[in-house]
Structure formats: structure tokens, C-alpha cells
Design an enzyme around this catalytic site. Structure first.
Site, mmCIF file in Angstrom:
data_model
loop_
_atom_site.group_PDB
_atom_site.id
_atom_site.type_symbol
_atom_site.label_atom_id
_atom_site.label_comp_id
_atom_site.label_asym_id
_atom_site.label_seq_id
_atom_site.Cartn_x
_atom_site.Cartn_y
_atom_site.Cartn_z
ATOM 1 N N ASP A 67 -11.375 69.920 46.500
ATOM 2 C CA ASP A 67 -10.955 71.415 46.171
ATOM 3 C C ASP A 67 -9.682 71.722 45.070
ATOM 4 O OD1 ASP A 67 -8.942 70.760 47.901
ATOM 5 O OD2 ASP A 67 -9.535 72.092 49.442
ATOM 6 N N ASN A 136 -5.679 77.541 60.397
ATOM 7 C CA ASN A 136 -6.894 78.389 60.646
ATOM 8 C C ASN A 136 -8.330 77.698 60.696
ATOM 9 O OD1 ASN A 136 -7.589 77.835 57.909
ATOM 10 N ND2 ASN A 136 -7.378 80.104 57.331
ATOM 11 N N HIS A 138 -9.471 75.797 58.767
ATOM 12 C CA HIS A 138 -10.279 75.412 57.204
ATOM 13 C C HIS A 138 -10.352 74.079 56.885
ATOM 14 C CE1 HIS A 138 -6.634 76.149 54.417
ATOM 15 N NE2 HIS A 138 -6.810 74.775 55.026
ATOM 16 N N GLU A 143 -12.578 78.762 54.304
ATOM 17 C CA GLU A 143 -11.859 79.669 55.028
ATOM 18 C C GLU A 143 -12.632 80.303 56.319
ATOM 19 O OE1 GLU A 143 -8.796 79.121 54.799
ATOM 20 O OE2 GLU A 143 -7.776 80.251 53.102
#
Ligand code: PGA
Length: 243
Positions: A67, A136, A138, A143
Site C-alpha cells: 500500500d 482492527n 486490517h 479495513e
């Protein structure tokens, strides 16, 4: 699914570096999928050590990063391109022309996402993908959502991700709100995946990823379907697992 539990961050980094080093020695033109963040920094340091001992050669290696922040130029020192140069590429004999990171400054992000997917596919997919994990759950910047994103895509970062990454920026306001992230298709098409996690703040994400149902609200849970995934967890990250 293979789970390796180690004592601490240092051991996690060494284990991961050995796996990368053996991949590079077995297949000298390997395609590596790389991650950024605090987690893989120790692994990259260990890889550089192994390289300095002249045990591995990166001359024919290609890399794809997961990313890049959107609208951050690669010269910005918080860009993931800069991170990779500083933490790995500047210290090994890789040809930077063979290192790919999504272009965060692309005028047409949709076109950039398609270009990135086709580059990965043209190179015959990733041999070994390194992943970190967000608190979380990801992976990359995939996400939590109500569906798994397939291809490379422009993501609105969740507030918890912006908060977690604020430590790298002068202020929270400077953290980009969007990123371009590889989707699950390229990650799942990787021949081998290693996911690294260290610290108590990852323990719940690891538990849900490994023991919970496969659900896009826990993006990493899709890895339960991968035929060759290894989790390398330190004691704290593994602390909530049932066994
Ligand atoms: P971290 O980030 O390695 O900095 O904890 C991991 C991630 O967000 O994927």
C-alpha cells in the site's frame, strides 16, 4: 495454517528473516510482497544482516508493496516508498526499478489501481507475502468492511488506523485519510504468506483472525482460506489464543 509462537519481537524478526532468506536463496528471481509499519522493521534489519554476510542476493528479486498513502508524494519521508528505501532497499543490492509501490500521487487512482494489479499479475503473482496486522485486523489497508475488497483500491482509512499511524507524523491532522491498497485477490494469490504480530495491542486481532469466523469485519480472517499461511507471533500477540 501454521502458527509459530516466539518469545519476543527480536525472535519474531529473526524467524521471519530466515523465511525470506530461504525464499530468496531457493528462487533467485522471487517476487516478494512487502509490508510497512513498525512490525517488519526488525525483519528488514535481519535480512540486511544476512545480506551483509553475503548469503543472499537481491539482484533478480522483484518486490510489490501492499500500500501507499494517497496524495503523498514518494519524496515525503512518511511515504511508504521512502520507508522501504530507508529500511531495506538502500541497504541491499536490489534494482530499485524492480521495486514497486502504488503511486500515491496518481491523478487517476482508479487507473493506478488497475495498473498495479496487472503488474503483479504479469510478474506471475507473489511468491512470498509478508504481512503485519492492524489492531482492527486490517492487512495492507484492507479495513474492516461488509465485504472483502478484491483488487487494488482507494481506501478511506478508519479513524483507529489514522490514530495508530499518527505517531509517525508531526500531528494527527497530517496523517493522510486515504490510501491505495492491494486487495485480497493478490494477497490470497501469493504462494506463501507470513503474518507477523508483536505486542498486546494485536492480541485480540490475532484471536479473531485465527479463531473467529471468516468475516470482512475482521479482514485478516480471510487468511484461514489460504493454503500456505504462517503466523509468527510473539508471546503478547499470541496471549489470547485458546492454545
Ligand atoms: P504496525 O502496523 O506494524 O505499525 O503495528 C501494522 C499494520 O497496520 O498493518
Amino acid at each position: 495454517m501454521n502458527i509459530i509462537k516466539v518469545k519476543n519481537y527480536d525472535e519474531m524478526s529473526k524467524r521471519a528473516a530466515f523465511i525470506v532468506a530461504s525464499q530468496v536463496s531457493i528462487k533467485e528471481d522471487s517476487v516478494l510482497g512487502l509490508a510497512t509499519g513498525s512490525t517488519p522493521i526488525g525483519t528488514y534489519k535481519q535480512i540486511i544482516n544476512i545480506y551483509n554476510d553475503k548469503l543472499i542476493d537481491f539482484k533478480n528479486i522483484t518486490t510489490y508493496n501492499l500500500d501507499e498513502y494517497y496524495d503523498l508524494s514518494e519524496e515525503n519521508e512518511q511515504s511508504y516508498r521512502c520507508f522501504m528505501n530507508q529500511n531495506l532497499f538502500n541497504h541491499i543490492n536490489i534494482d530499485k526499478k524492480n521495486t514497486f509501490v502504488p503511486n500515491g500521487k496518481a491523478e487517476n487512482p482508479e487507473k493506478e489501481c488497475k495498473r498495479y494489479d496487472s503488474l503483479v499479475e504479469k510478474s506471475g503473482n507473489i511468491d512470498l507475502q509478508i504481512l503485519g496486522i492492524g489492531s482492527n485486523a486490517h492487512i495492507g489497508f484492507n479495513e474492516p468492511d461488509d465485504k472483502f475488497a478484491k483488487g487494488t483500491h482507494l481506501v478511506d482509512l478508519k479513524q483507529e488506523t489514522i490514530d495508530a499511524n499518527a505517531r509517525f507524523f508531526k500531528s494527527k491532522e497530517e496523517v493522510p485519510k486515504k490510501a491505495i491498497s492491494m486487495g485480497m485477490k493478490n494477497i490470497m494469490a501469493a504462494k506463501k504468506v507470513i503474518l507477523l504480530a508483536s505486542g498486546e495491542n494485536k492480541a485480540q486481532a490475532i484471536k479473531s483472525t485465527i479463531e473467529g469466523p471468516i468475516n470482512p469485519s475482521v479482514p485478516a480472517s480471510i487468511l484461514q482460506l489460504h493454503p500456505d499461511v504462517t503466523f509468527i507471533l510473539d508471546e503478547d500477540a499470541a496471549s489470547r489464543l485458546n492454545k
